[in-house]
Enzyme design. Structure first.
Site, PDB file in Angstrom:
ATOM      1  N   HIS A 145       1.705  -3.292  -0.399  1.00 14.89           N
ATOM      2  CA  HIS A 145       1.316  -2.270   0.572  1.00 14.89           C
ATOM      3  C   HIS A 145       2.609  -1.790   1.241  1.00 14.89           C
ATOM      4  O   HIS A 145       3.719  -2.194   0.835  1.00 14.89           O
ATOM      5  CB  HIS A 145       0.310  -2.844   1.584  1.00 14.89           C
ATOM      6  CG  HIS A 145       0.714  -4.156   2.183  1.00 14.89           C
ATOM      7  ND1 HIS A 145       1.809  -4.292   3.002  1.00 14.89           N
ATOM      8  CD2 HIS A 145       0.184  -5.401   2.058  1.00 14.89           C
ATOM      9  CE1 HIS A 145       1.924  -5.547   3.377  1.00 14.89           C
ATOM     10  NE2 HIS A 145       0.952  -6.252   2.799  1.00 14.89           N
TER      11      HIS A 145
ATOM     12  N   ARG B 138      -4.374  -9.598   2.305  1.00 17.44           N
ATOM     13  CA  ARG B 138      -5.693 -10.208   2.544  1.00 17.44           C
ATOM     14  C   ARG B 138      -6.647  -9.280   3.301  1.00 17.44           C
ATOM     15  O   ARG B 138      -7.835  -9.584   3.406  1.00 17.44           O
ATOM     16  CB  ARG B 138      -5.541 -11.533   3.298  1.00 17.44           C
ATOM     17  CG  ARG B 138      -4.970 -12.644   2.426  1.00 17.44           C
ATOM     18  CD  ARG B 138      -5.039 -13.988   3.127  1.00 17.44           C
ATOM     19  NE  ARG B 138      -4.789 -15.085   2.225  1.00 17.44           N
ATOM     20  CZ  ARG B 138      -3.618 -15.723   2.104  1.00 17.44           C
ATOM     21  NH1 ARG B 138      -2.580 -15.356   2.833  1.00 17.44           N
ATOM     22  NH2 ARG B 138      -3.490 -16.725   1.261  1.00 17.44           N
TER      23      ARG B 138
ATOM     24  N   SER C 113      -1.633  -6.459   5.488  1.00 18.68           N
ATOM     25  CA  SER C 113      -1.650  -7.734   4.778  1.00 18.68           C
ATOM     26  C   SER C 113      -2.465  -7.539   3.507  1.00 18.68           C
ATOM     27  O   SER C 113      -3.473  -6.814   3.510  1.00 18.68           O
ATOM     28  CB  SER C 113      -2.337  -8.794   5.659  1.00 18.68           C
ATOM     29  OG  SER C 113      -2.709  -9.902   4.871  1.00 18.68           O
TER      30      SER C 113
ATOM     31  N   GLY D  16       4.059  -2.604   3.862  1.00 19.33           N
ATOM     32  CA  GLY D  16       4.909  -3.674   4.386  1.00 19.33           C
ATOM     33  C   GLY D  16       5.877  -4.155   3.314  1.00 19.33           C
ATOM     34  O   GLY D  16       7.081  -4.322   3.566  1.00 19.33           O
ATOM     35  N   HIS D  17       5.364  -4.367   2.091  1.00 22.13           N
ATOM     36  CA  HIS D  17       6.243  -4.796   0.991  1.00 22.13           C
ATOM     37  C   HIS D  17       7.265  -3.704   0.678  1.00 22.13           C
ATOM     38  O   HIS D  17       8.439  -3.978   0.435  1.00 22.13           O
ATOM     39  CB  HIS D  17       5.434  -5.069  -0.276  1.00 22.13           C
ATOM     40  CG  HIS D  17       4.448  -6.197  -0.155  1.00 22.13           C
ATOM     41  ND1 HIS D  17       3.099  -5.998  -0.106  1.00 22.13           N
ATOM     42  CD2 HIS D  17       4.636  -7.535  -0.070  1.00 22.13           C
ATOM     43  CE1 HIS D  17       2.482  -7.162  -0.006  1.00 22.13           C
ATOM     44  NE2 HIS D  17       3.390  -8.114   0.025  1.00 22.13           N
TER      45      HIS D  17
END
Ligand code: PAF
Length: 301
Positions: A34, A188, A186, A36-37
């Site tokens: 996502h 998750r 996240s 963030g990565h």
């Protein structure tokens, strides 16, 4: 971008880059990329000459009743994202490549720091993380490794390990990236039902309220923790696991807010375990806060 599955091929490629005088940046991940990565990869791209991104859903950091089998995976999406972010290598080993003899006999354990916060609900989780991160450091030989602030405890633990073991790598913490409504990104979050997804930003909202209380002069940690717990409890879809005000380096709980502190929280929403944190710096009358970066802000899009 080269996709590599074998350790010996990755080691050989990194040896060549180092021999040519290029600095290597490592971005260890479990995939299902996502924003963030992507932001970790961008930081590595800016900070180093050669960027190695790893995707490995590491079984040794999951407890027996945890979500190893359900952990979301999207190899095609990860390949596309890593290519777009100009990674040089995407390393995607199998479990047998990383652990040919089964779970390792040798593990790297960072003691006190890992017993607190998330470590209470996830015993041995951080042993799995520090062991696999050490393996990746040894295979890649990066000068810098990039970890997100969302997993604040993981970042502190990996930093501590690198310092204790004199590992020749700089551990770089990158901003926590949030959805537009404030939910910390996240992999998750994929587990959330639509009702849980609608409720989930309440965790960040309560942490934000806590920072406003500190801005207004509140310095008592217990009062700040209660504020977050009570705010989250108003939401039927969220169950608070912990809220703690701690020192940002040692993760020790603090009674009073002074200096740089983290307000860290974890809650469950159905099958998803959400973690989030904000950092506040208080010095006399001065107050600073780091809430991370929201999607849609200039710095992320
Ligand atoms: O943060 C993660 O995705 C994992 O814990 C890590 C650092 C890649 C180790 O498996």
């Amino acid at each position: 971008m080269r996709v590599i599955e074998r350790i010996e091929d990755l080691r050989a490629a990194c040896d060549l880059e180092r021999a040519a005088g290029r600095s290597i940046g490592l971005v260890p991940t479990m995939g299902y990329f996502h924003s963030g990565h992507r932001s970790l990869i961008r930081n590595a791209r800016e900070g180093t000459d050669f960027v190695v991104v790893t995707v490995f859903v590491n079984p040794t950091q999951f407890g027996p009743d945890e979500d190893l089998d359900a952990y979301p995976r999207d190899i095609a999406g990860d390949l596309a994202a890593a290519t777009e972010e100009c990674a040089d290598i995407l390393f995607m080993p199998s479990v047998s490549e990383m652990y040919p003899l089964g779970p390792p006999e040798t593990t790297v354990v960072v003691s006190a720091l890992t017993e607190r916060l998330c470590g209470r609900a996830r015993p041995h989780h951080f042993d799995g993380v520090t062991t696999v991160v050490t393996k990746l450091f040894n295979i890649v030989g990066p000068c810098s490794a990039y970890f997100g602030h969302k997993d604040f405890q993981q970042l502190a633990v990996v930093r501590w390990m690198a310092r204790d073991l004199n590992l020749p790598v700089e551990v770089i913490g990158c901003s926590l990236i949030r959805e537009r409504d404030g939910l910390a990104m996240s992999s998750r979050n994929a587990y959330l039902s639509s009702e849980e997804r609608a409720a989930a930003p309440a965790l960040f909202a309560s942490l934000f309220e806590a920072t406003e209380a500190v801005r207004g002069g509140e310095r008592d940690s217990a009062a700040v923790e209660k504020l977050v717990t009570d705010a989250v409890a108003e939401n039927a879809f969220l169950d608070i696991e912990y809220v703690e005000v701690c020192d940002s380096l040692t993760l020790q709980r603090l009674d009073k807010i002074d200096g740089e502190v983290v307000i860290a929280a974890a809650a469950t929403a159905g099958r998803a375990r959400l973690i989030d944190n904000v950092v506040v710096r208080v010095d006399g009358l001065s107050f600073e806060v780091d809430l991370g970066i929201r999607l849609g802000s200039d710095s992320i899009e």
